[in-house]
Enzyme design. Structure first.
Site, PDB file in Angstrom:
ATOM      1  N   GLY A 179       6.655   4.921   8.404  1.00 50.72           N
ATOM      2  CA  GLY A 179       5.917   6.017   8.610  1.00 50.72           C
ATOM      3  C   GLY A 179       6.270   6.524  10.127  1.00 50.72           C
ATOM      4  O   GLY A 179       7.374   6.241  10.417  1.00 50.72           O
ATOM      5  N   SER A 180       5.441   7.280  10.706  1.00 53.87           N
ATOM      6  CA  SER A 180       5.502   7.798  11.890  1.00 53.87           C
ATOM      7  C   SER A 180       5.344   6.877  12.950  1.00 53.87           C
ATOM      8  O   SER A 180       4.885   5.896  12.994  1.00 53.87           O
ATOM      9  CB  SER A 180       4.220   9.062  11.926  1.00 53.87           C
ATOM     10  OG  SER A 180       3.046   8.033  12.017  1.00 53.87           O
ATOM     11  N   THR A 181       6.027   7.382  13.822  1.00 54.74           N
ATOM     12  CA  THR A 181       6.179   6.643  14.977  1.00 54.74           C
ATOM     13  C   THR A 181       4.731   6.409  15.675  1.00 54.74           C
ATOM     14  O   THR A 181       4.480   5.390  16.154  1.00 54.74           O
ATOM     15  CB  THR A 181       7.039   7.371  16.093  1.00 54.74           C
ATOM     16  OG1 THR A 181       8.433   7.363  15.519  1.00 54.74           O
ATOM     17  CG2 THR A 181       7.016   6.570  17.580  1.00 54.74           C
ATOM     18  N   GLU A 182       3.886   7.321  15.517  1.00 52.28           N
ATOM     19  CA  GLU A 182       2.622   7.503  16.183  1.00 52.28           C
ATOM     20  C   GLU A 182       1.775   6.394  15.396  1.00 52.28           C
ATOM     21  O   GLU A 182       1.024   5.458  16.094  1.00 52.28           O
ATOM     22  CB  GLU A 182       1.881   8.626  15.780  1.00 52.28           C
ATOM     23  CG  GLU A 182       0.659   9.120  16.474  1.00 52.28           C
ATOM     24  CD  GLU A 182       0.019  10.222  15.941  1.00 52.28           C
ATOM     25  OE1 GLU A 182       0.891  11.034  14.900  1.00 52.28           O
ATOM     26  OE2 GLU A 182      -1.090  10.746  16.322  1.00 52.28           O
ATOM     27  N   GLU A 189      10.081   1.216  10.623  1.00 53.46           N
ATOM     28  CA  GLU A 189      11.118   2.080  10.180  1.00 53.46           C
ATOM     29  C   GLU A 189      10.269   3.306  10.470  1.00 53.46           C
ATOM     30  O   GLU A 189       9.205   3.852   9.642  1.00 53.46           O
ATOM     31  CB  GLU A 189      11.467   2.124   8.690  1.00 53.46           C
ATOM     32  CG  GLU A 189      12.229   0.852   8.332  1.00 53.46           C
ATOM     33  CD  GLU A 189      13.574   0.797   8.851  1.00 53.46           C
ATOM     34  OE1 GLU A 189      14.062   1.624   9.596  1.00 53.46           O
ATOM     35  OE2 GLU A 189      14.277  -0.090   8.552  1.00 53.46           O
ATOM     36  N   GLY A 244       3.116   3.982  13.698  1.00 53.06           N
ATOM     37  CA  GLY A 244       3.922   2.539  14.043  1.00 53.06           C
ATOM     38  C   GLY A 244       3.431   1.853  15.135  1.00 53.06           C
ATOM     39  O   GLY A 244       3.293   0.699  15.425  1.00 53.06           O
ATOM     40  N   LYS A 263       0.683  -1.282  -0.002  1.00 46.78           N
ATOM     41  CA  LYS A 263      -0.120   0.128   0.052  1.00 46.78           C
ATOM     42  C   LYS A 263       0.812   1.234  -0.115  1.00 46.78           C
ATOM     43  O   LYS A 263       1.483   1.674   0.914  1.00 46.78           O
ATOM     44  CB  LYS A 263      -0.874   0.117   1.188  1.00 46.78           C
ATOM     45  CG  LYS A 263      -2.014   1.171   1.165  1.00 46.78           C
ATOM     46  CD  LYS A 263      -2.660   1.717   2.421  1.00 46.78           C
ATOM     47  CE  LYS A 263      -1.679   2.859   2.936  1.00 46.78           C
ATOM     48  NZ  LYS A 263      -1.693   3.738   2.340  1.00 46.78           N
ATOM     49  N   GLU A 267      10.053  16.056  15.282  1.00 41.06           N
ATOM     50  CA  GLU A 267      10.594  15.575  13.903  1.00 41.06           C
ATOM     51  C   GLU A 267       9.610  16.801  13.260  1.00 41.06           C
ATOM     52  O   GLU A 267       8.449  16.589  12.996  1.00 41.06           O
ATOM     53  CB  GLU A 267      10.216  14.395  13.604  1.00 41.06           C
ATOM     54  CG  GLU A 267      10.514  14.107  12.167  1.00 41.06           C
ATOM     55  CD  GLU A 267      10.336  12.635  11.733  1.00 41.06           C
ATOM     56  OE1 GLU A 267       9.266  12.092  11.849  1.00 41.06           O
ATOM     57  OE2 GLU A 267      10.870  12.150  11.273  1.00 41.06           O
ATOM     58  N   CYS A 289      13.277  10.884   6.919  1.00 35.26           N
ATOM     59  CA  CYS A 289      13.609  10.288   8.094  1.00 35.26           C
ATOM     60  C   CYS A 289      15.024  10.205   8.600  1.00 35.26           C
ATOM     61  O   CYS A 289      15.098  10.352   9.884  1.00 35.26           O
ATOM     62  CB  CYS A 289      13.052   8.910   8.233  1.00 35.26           C
ATOM     63  SG  CYS A 289      13.883   7.994   7.162  1.00 35.26           S
TER      64      CYS A 289
HETATM   65  P1  TAP Z   1       2.100   8.013   8.335  1.00 33.09           P
HETATM   66  O1  TAP Z   1       1.070   8.919   8.433  1.00 33.09           O
HETATM   67  O2  TAP Z   1       2.630   7.237   9.509  1.00 33.09           O
HETATM   68  O3  TAP Z   1       1.914   6.965   7.117  1.00 33.09           O
HETATM   69  C1  TAP Z   1       2.718   6.153   6.642  1.00 33.09           C
HETATM   70  C2  TAP Z   1       1.730   4.982   5.952  1.00 33.09           C
HETATM   71  O4  TAP Z   1       0.909   4.420   6.892  1.00 33.09           O
HETATM   72  C3  TAP Z   1       0.971   5.419   4.933  1.00 33.09           C
HETATM   73  O5  TAP Z   1       0.870   4.771   3.720  1.00 33.09           O
HETATM   74  C4  TAP Z   1      -0.331   5.595   5.705  1.00 33.09           C
HETATM   75  O6  TAP Z   1      -1.445   5.688   4.699  1.00 33.09           O
HETATM   76  C5  TAP Z   1      -0.306   4.381   6.403  1.00 33.09           C
HETATM   77  N1  TAP Z   1      -1.212   4.380   7.468  1.00 33.09           N
HETATM   78  C6  TAP Z   1      -1.853   5.402   8.161  1.00 33.09           C
HETATM   79  N2  TAP Z   1      -2.680   5.027   8.989  1.00 33.09           N
HETATM   80  C7  TAP Z   1      -2.757   3.627   9.240  1.00 33.09           C
HETATM   81  C8  TAP Z   1      -3.334   2.684   9.770  1.00 33.09           C
HETATM   82  N3  TAP Z   1      -4.291   3.105  10.681  1.00 33.09           N
HETATM   83  N4  TAP Z   1      -3.004   1.290   9.594  1.00 33.09           N
HETATM   84  C9  TAP Z   1      -2.242   1.132   8.572  1.00 33.09           C
HETATM   85  N5  TAP Z   1      -1.501   2.035   7.892  1.00 33.09           N
HETATM   86  C10 TAP Z   1      -1.987   3.165   7.943  1.00 33.09           C
HETATM   87  O7  TAP Z   1       3.664   8.585   8.032  1.00 33.09           O
HETATM   88  P2  TAP Z   1       3.968   9.542   6.724  1.00 33.09           P
HETATM   89  O8  TAP Z   1       3.563  10.940   7.071  1.00 33.09           O
HETATM   90  O9  TAP Z   1       3.612   8.996   5.444  1.00 33.09           O
HETATM   91  O10 TAP Z   1       5.340   9.692   6.572  1.00 33.09           O
HETATM   92  C11 TAP Z   1       6.315  10.421   7.404  1.00 33.09           C
HETATM   93  C12 TAP Z   1       6.697   9.571   8.591  1.00 33.09           C
HETATM   94  O11 TAP Z   1       7.599   8.429   8.042  1.00 33.09           O
HETATM   95  C13 TAP Z   1       7.954  10.555   9.276  1.00 33.09           C
HETATM   96  O12 TAP Z   1       7.908  10.446  10.506  1.00 33.09           O
HETATM   97  C14 TAP Z   1       9.301   9.786   8.833  1.00 33.09           C
HETATM   98  O13 TAP Z   1      10.408   9.878   9.773  1.00 33.09           O
HETATM   99  C15 TAP Z   1       8.788   8.481   8.867  1.00 33.09           C
HETATM  100  N6  TAP Z   1       9.790   7.685   7.911  1.00 33.09           N
HETATM  101  C16 TAP Z   1      10.545   6.630   8.419  1.00 33.09           C
HETATM  102  C17 TAP Z   1      11.670   6.183   7.505  1.00 33.09           C
HETATM  103  C18 TAP Z   1      12.374   5.393   8.002  1.00 33.09           C
HETATM  104  S1  TAP Z   1      13.513   4.457   6.920  1.00 33.09           S
HETATM  105  N7  TAP Z   1      12.636   5.203   9.210  1.00 33.09           N
HETATM  106  C19 TAP Z   1      11.658   6.364   6.195  1.00 33.09           C
HETATM  107  C20 TAP Z   1      10.634   7.317   5.593  1.00 33.09           C
HETATM  108  C21 TAP Z   1       9.837   8.165   6.349  1.00 33.09           C
HETATM  109  P3  TAP Z   1      -2.089   7.080   4.201  1.00 33.09           P
HETATM  110  O14 TAP Z   1      -1.265   7.747   3.362  1.00 33.09           O
HETATM  111  O15 TAP Z   1      -3.311   6.555   3.361  1.00 33.09           O
HETATM  112  O16 TAP Z   1      -2.453   7.723   5.471  1.00 33.09           O
END
Ligand code: TAP
Length: 452
Positions: free
Chosen positions: A207-210, A229, A212, A154, A356, A263
């Site tokens: 994705g986000s820690t929250e 991650e 995750g 996804k 962050e 990240c």
């Molecule tokens: P999130 O809001 O956490 O979303 C990440 C993914 O999870 C998206 O595909 C999102 O779908 C999905 N998601 C959201 N709610 C969910 C649920 N209840 N059940 C299952 N999946 C769900 O993060 P983001 O805003 O896309 O990315 C930014 C964050 O990612 C930052 O904190 C960044 O540090 C972190 N990040 C970490 C890394 C590594 S390698 N550590 C790399 C890149 C990014 P939707 O898009 O449809 O909401």
């Protein structure tokens, strides 16, 4: 079926409309992936390797198209987006070598011997964030497929285009239907079904820690394997004995690459007090020199933020009265632009120092000595990456061992090589991706006793 309109972050114009996958369609795709896994795991290792190499060749033939899609759909500069598409190819090629090397052990025991097998898990659910739609998709997908799993992926709702296209390229390369399925959709629908569906045996979440934390709780209900991650708030530690010119010239790229939506962004620069003023003098022209603008142009180094809502969130970290030391430039007019911004001096009382930001905002903070630097660097729930600048190799080793983080670089800002392990300490994640051991987390060891 609901639709989502992908917006070009640099122009605010619609790019295309994507149909969002429903929960029932997600369940059906998971069931097809489970059925496909029975024959995919039975493909001879050499044949699975050959299919992955053909998949890599198909990606290679479409690098320019994938890069242009990422420019339009995510606002990534074309040079960066081209690298990202090539990275998908390289990760596929690297893990294409794995099926033929996935060997177990034989262990002599009384009355016979034990042999071990690395069995695939089944269906792997891959949940990808919007900031690096191609690389992060590849990091989970390639080793999972190499190990004999099938994958249901996804992409983030706002950036589905490149993952969807890569899914089509897999089919064109001869990867059988159901082995790699890409489902554009919402996290609360598609992502949640991947977590809840019992046929999905592992979740790879970035994705986000929250979010995750919730994914981990959901996986716990079924004792489902999970790799996380998550977020980061990494330190870039500059000692007085460092090559200050080089440290300052490269520091903007360590945090403003991908407009800070990284990240691994070194978003806290810590500078030894005795060279703080000199470092700031060197940093100012380096920040002014970051080329922010049209991501379609090859010379562009930084593009826009992903959305208006995200820009508003980033801007909230630079309120009126914030200690802005200096800023770079950004275009006016349409587009979710935000200029590179340096806040200094900043400390634990500043949200830009503790949270962050995920945007082009960096804080600069003085420290006294080695112990002080390590204490400040570790004063965060995160631990993903970081840099250490010093000409003293002993200090580099001591500080690298002292900083609680998964990926450090000395006199460099690079974090990711697909042939070395990547992952976080503390609330930055769980498990490791990439590197030669990645297949360990996509297989279970089976131990068989054979009586003689
Ligand atoms: P999130 O809001 O956490 O979303 C990440 C993914 O999870 C998206 O595909 C999102 O779908 C999905 N998601 C959201 N709610 C969910 C649920 N209840 N059940 C299952 N999946 C769900 O993060 P983001 O805003 O896309 O990315 C930014 C964050 O990612 C930052 O904190 C960044 O540090 C972190 N990040 C970490 C890394 C590594 S390698 N550590 C790399 C890149 C990014 P939707 O898009 O449809 O909401």
């Amino acid at each position: 079926m609901p639709d989502y309109t992908v917006i070009n972050p640099a122009t605010e114009q619609p790019v295309t409309t994507v149909t969002l996958t429903t929960a029932a369609e997600t369940d059906a795709a998971i069931e097809r992936a489970a059925a496909a896994q029975v024959s995919w795991r039975a493909v001879a290792p050499g044949d699975r390797a050959a299919l992955l190499r053909r998949f890599a060749a198909e990606v290679d033939a479409h690098v320019a198209e994938l890069a242009e899609l990422e420019v339009a759909g995510s606002g990534h500069p074309i040079g960066q987006a081209t690298w990202e598409a090539q990275h998908v190819r390289d990760v596929l090629l690297y893990y294409a070598a794995a099926p033929e090397r996935l060997t177990g052990r034989q262990i002599p025991v009384a009355g016979g011997l034990n042999v071990t097998f690395h069995e695939p898990l089944g269906v792997v659910g891959l949940i990808v964030p919007w900031n690096f739609p191609m690389p992060i998709f590849a990091w989970g997908m390639a080793p999972a497929l190499a190990a004999g799993n099938t994958v249901v992926a996804k992409p983030a709702e706002v950036t589905p285009l490149t993952a969807r296209r890569i899914g089509e390229l897999a089919l064109a390369a001869g990867i059988p239907p159901g082995v790699l399925t890409v489902l554009p959709g919402k996290g609360s629908v598609v992502g949640q079904r991947l977590v809840d569906h019992p046929l999905v045996r592992k979740i790879v979440f970035t994705g986000s820690t929250e979010v995750g934390r919730e994914i981990m709780a959901g996986c716990a209900r079924q004792v489902k394997r999970v790799t996380l991650e998550l977020g980061g708030k990494s330190a870039n530690i500059v000692f007085a004995d460092a090559d200050l010119e080089r440290a300052a010239a490269t520091a903007p790229y360590a945090v403003f690459d991908n407009a800070g939506q990284d990240c691994c962004a070194r978003s806290r620069i810590l500078v030894q007090r005795s060279v703080f003023d000199r470092f700031m003098e060197l940093l100012e022209p380096a920040v002014a020199g970051v080329r922010v603008g049209d991501p379609a142009l090859p010379e562009t180094e930084m593009g826009p933020l992903i959305s208006a809502a995200h820009r508003a969130r980033v801007a909230s970290y630079v309120p009126d009265g914030a200690p802005v030391a200096f800023r770079g430039t950004a275009p006016g007019g349409p587009g979710f632009w935000f200029p590179p911004t340096v806040l200094a001096p900043a400390g634990a009382d500043s949200p830009a120092f503790t949270d962050e930001v995920f945007g082009p905002v960096v804080t600069v903070t003085p420290f006294e000595d080695e112990a002080d630097a390590v204490t400040i660097a570790n004063d965060t729930p995160y631990g993903l990456s970081g840099s250490i600048w010093t000409e003293n190799v002993g200090r580099a080793i001591r500080v690298a061992r002292g900083v609680e983080t998964g990926n450090l670089s000395v006199n460099s800002h690079s974090s990711v090589r697909y042939w070395t392990p990547f992952g976080g300490f503390k609330q930055s994640g769980l498990g490791r991706e990439l590197g030669p051991d990645a297949l360990d987390s996509f297989t279970e060891v089976k131990n068989v006793f054979i009586a003689s």
